[in-house]
Design an enzyme around this catalytic site. Structure first.
Site, PDB file in Angstrom:
ATOM      1  N   CYS A 383      -5.831  18.076  15.641  1.00  0.00           N
ATOM      2  CA  CYS A 383      -6.697  18.678  16.656  1.00  0.00           C
ATOM      3  C   CYS A 383      -8.060  17.976  16.680  1.00  0.00           C
ATOM      4  CB  CYS A 383      -6.791  20.181  16.453  1.00  0.00           C
ATOM      5  SG  CYS A 383      -7.081  21.025  18.024  1.00  0.00           S
ATOM      6  N   HIS A 509      -1.072  21.694  16.370  1.00  0.00           N
ATOM      7  CA  HIS A 509      -1.197  22.121  14.966  1.00  0.00           C
ATOM      8  C   HIS A 509       0.182  22.226  14.312  1.00  0.00           C
ATOM      9  CE1 HIS A 509      -5.501  23.358  14.937  1.00  0.00           C
ATOM     10  NE2 HIS A 509      -5.289  23.423  16.243  1.00  0.00           N
ATOM     11  N   GLU A 511       0.844  22.349  11.286  1.00  0.00           N
ATOM     12  CA  GLU A 511       0.794  23.155  10.054  1.00  0.00           C
ATOM     13  C   GLU A 511       1.272  24.584  10.262  1.00  0.00           C
ATOM     14  OE1 GLU A 511      -1.771  22.121  11.802  1.00  0.00           O
ATOM     15  OE2 GLU A 511      -3.491  23.485  11.732  1.00  0.00           O
TER      16      GLU A 511
HETATM   17  N1  GLN Z   1     -13.126  21.749  18.937  1.00  0.00           N
HETATM   18  C1  GLN Z   1     -12.015  21.056  19.502  1.00  0.00           C
HETATM   19  C2  GLN Z   1     -11.597  21.630  20.829  1.00  0.00           C
HETATM   20  O1  GLN Z   1     -11.912  22.740  21.161  1.00  0.00           O
HETATM   21  C3  GLN Z   1     -10.847  21.042  18.529  1.00  0.00           C
HETATM   22  C4  GLN Z   1     -10.325  22.401  18.163  1.00  0.00           C
HETATM   23  C5  GLN Z   1      -9.485  22.414  16.920  1.00  0.00           C
HETATM   24  O2  GLN Z   1      -9.565  21.505  16.096  1.00  0.00           O
HETATM   25  N2  GLN Z   1      -8.687  23.451  16.744  1.00  0.00           N
HETATM   26  O3  GLN Z   1     -10.910  20.996  21.592  1.00  0.00           O
END
Ligand code: GLN
Length: 539
Positions: A383, A509, A511
């Site tokens: 992410c 994600h 995970e």
């Molecule tokens: N802050 C980033 C976004 O909003 C990544 C979010 C995250 O890593 N879950 O796109």
């Protein structure tokens, strides 16, 4: 299903005793006997969901396939049961009140005074029963957050009291407490448990089974004493002794007969004890692995293990199936500088840059990506970690000066990570990100297509910002490939560097969907690369 059974798990004496793990372990044991089981967490705080909470408050926010932002205990439930959870599996006081107040505004209670009892307790009961009736589970295990005696949890305990009364032998309560060991006198103390059960009794609930957390074995006379004072039979006083891995708890609970006692009390057939073969073979691997793979987890919440719970567990699963122990080194990205980066990351077999929000510690994450890229160290960016990899490449390879995400720098000349149109007018923070599972089509030549062994995947998201496709051709020409694309929107979900031994950034994600019996392909491939591709990281 009319005869769904309900198990309520409450806690006393102290918080953080592991109600989630006990609930997940019992669910695992019942599932192994062929029952269809789910677990639900009721959280007594006023946030509508934990999505707006800083990870320092309650640890990571866990995201379900249907896009609910939930308590991290749901991660344990999925890791143990290998069955997806949903919005219905996590309810907070905030959501309960919001529902009741919305009904009041609609006029559903017209003319009536709306009160905690019965309206709030009815809404709690409705949410508890919803899982059983809608999804036809044989057993619903409901974990009540907090500790008995808290003001906040009173309506929940009242709902449990009412449901136990209504459902008779179809509902039982497990109360989890702590039996502290006083080293000075060499004694285990049961008084806190007695008091905690008294507090529960004052609220009208008689526990059916007591699970006692302890660091020493509880002798039969201690169990008898607790049984006597708390109106339970001594077989129903169960010890939960400290173990080195949470994944041992189901086996310990089976040895203690927790599942048998619960089935007896719920008047369900007990039948044969399941062997838990696959689970035990995972535990054997976990305990017998000798070689160590060292992974640097670079993030800004490293003071708190729970902030990266699912990532750490996914690394443990993958390392175990690769016959290694994983040594996760938590690295505070705020402390990284161009002077100390090489020394700090020396000796690591793989570098993982964590998800996150905001610019605190962001420069350190950029340095960690650059170090992994330039030194051929296996890299996984998740992410924000993927977005960091994109920004690092833009700055240092494409030479886009001060390239950035609009999240970090609103005025950047090179917004390589940007907000999508549909996010631009959103002002509310709660539940408004790109959330839940989305399809992704993989490039056949990519590392992740090899890892997954398939071309179409579906993974969970939680972010607002995206790769800016205006720059895609420039990135690809310079060597960073978009190897996973959302087929419906064209959004870039994966970037890879084919010229690097293993450099992968994922916008989703992985995970969240790694489980004990089904380690995640992305983590499996990352760990494999970390084991096999490790260059000499000393410079
Ligand atoms: N802050 C980033 C976004 O909003 C990544 C979010 C995250 O890593 N879950 O796109």
């Amino acid at each position: 299903m009319p005869d769904t059974r309900y198990v309520f798990v409450t806690g006393g004496v102290a918080s953080s005793l592991g109600k989630g793990i006990i609930s997940a372990s019992l669910a695992k044991l019942l599932q192994a006997r062929g029952y269809k089981v789910t677990i639900q967490k009721l959280d007594p705080y006023l946030n509508v969901d934990p999505g707006t909470l800083n990870p320092y408050e309650h640890g990571e926010c866990y995201v379900t396939e249907d896009g609910a932002e939930t308590d991290l205990d749901l991660g344990h439930y999925e890791r143990f049961l290998n069955v997806p959870t949903s919005q219905a599996n996590n309810v907070t006081t905030g959501r309960i009140y919001q529902n009741v107040i919305n009904k009041e505004r609609r006029g559903d209670f017209l003319g009536k005074t709306v009160q905690i009892i019965p309206h709030i307790t009815d809404e709690i009961k409705r949410n508890i029963k919803l899982l059983g009736s809608k999804h036809r589970f044989d057993v619903v295990i409901t974990e009540i957050g907090g500790t008995v005696g808290d003001i906040e949890s009173l309506p929940y305990i009242e709902a449990v009291r009412q449901l136990k009364w209504e459902l008779g032998s179809r509902a039982v309560n497990i109360h989890l407490t702590l039996v502290p060991y006083l080293a000075a006198s060499g004694e285990l103390k049961t008084k806190p448990t007695q008091h905690s059960v008294k507090a529960l009794l004052e609220e009208g609930v008689q526990p059916d089974v007591l699970v006692l957390r302890t660091e020493k074995d509880l002798a039969p006379d201690i169990r008898k004493k607790v049984a006597l004072f708390c109106n339970v039979d001594s077989r129903s006083v169960i010890q939960s002794i400290d173990v080195s891995s949470i994944y041992e708890v189901p086996v310990k609970m089976q040895e203690e007969g927790l599942d048998e006692i619960i089935l007896e009390k719920l008047k369900l057939p007990v039948d044969q004890k399941p062997e838990l073969k696959d689970w035990k073979s995972f535990l054997d691997k976990l305990h017998n692995a000798k070689k160590v793979v060292k992974i640097g987890l670079v993030g800004k919440y490293v003071e708190l293990n729970d902030a990266y719970k699912s990532i750490i567990e996914a690394l443990i699963h993958a390392a175990t199936y690769n016959d290694h122990k994983v040594d996760v080194q938590l690295i505070q990205s705020e402390t990284l500088t161009s002077e100390n980066i090489a020394d700090t990351l020396t000796g690591l077999h793989g570098i993982l840059v964590a998800p996150g929000f905001g610019h605190r510690g962001f420069d350190g994450k950029l340095l960690a990506v650059q170090h992994a890229r330039e030194n051929n160290i296996p890299f996984l960016g998740i992410c924000l970690g993927m977005q960091t990899a994109v920004i690092e490449f833009a700055r240092n390879v494409l030479k886009y000066e001060k390239a950035n995400s609009k999240e970090m720098d609103h005025t950047t000349a090179y917004p390589v990570i940007d907000l999508m149109e549909d996010q631009k007018n959103i002002t509310d923070k709660g539940g408004t990100m790109r959330l839940g599972a989305y399809d992704c089509k993989l490039n056949k030549e990519s590392k992740l297509s090899a890892a997954y062994g398939q071309d179409c995947i579906r993974e969970r998201h939680r972010h607002r910002y995206e790769f800016n496709n205006e720059y895609l051709s420039a990135f690809e020409a310079a060597g960073m490939k978009a190897t996973g694309i959302n087929p419906d929107t064209g959004l870039v979900e994966i970037v890879e560097l084919p010229d690097h031994p293993w450099f992968v950034g994922v916008q989703f994600h992985p995970e969240y969907s790694s489980t004990v019996l089904k380690p995640h392909p992305v983590f499996m491939a990352f760990i494999k690369a970390a084991i096999n591709e490790t260059p000499n990281t000393k410079q």
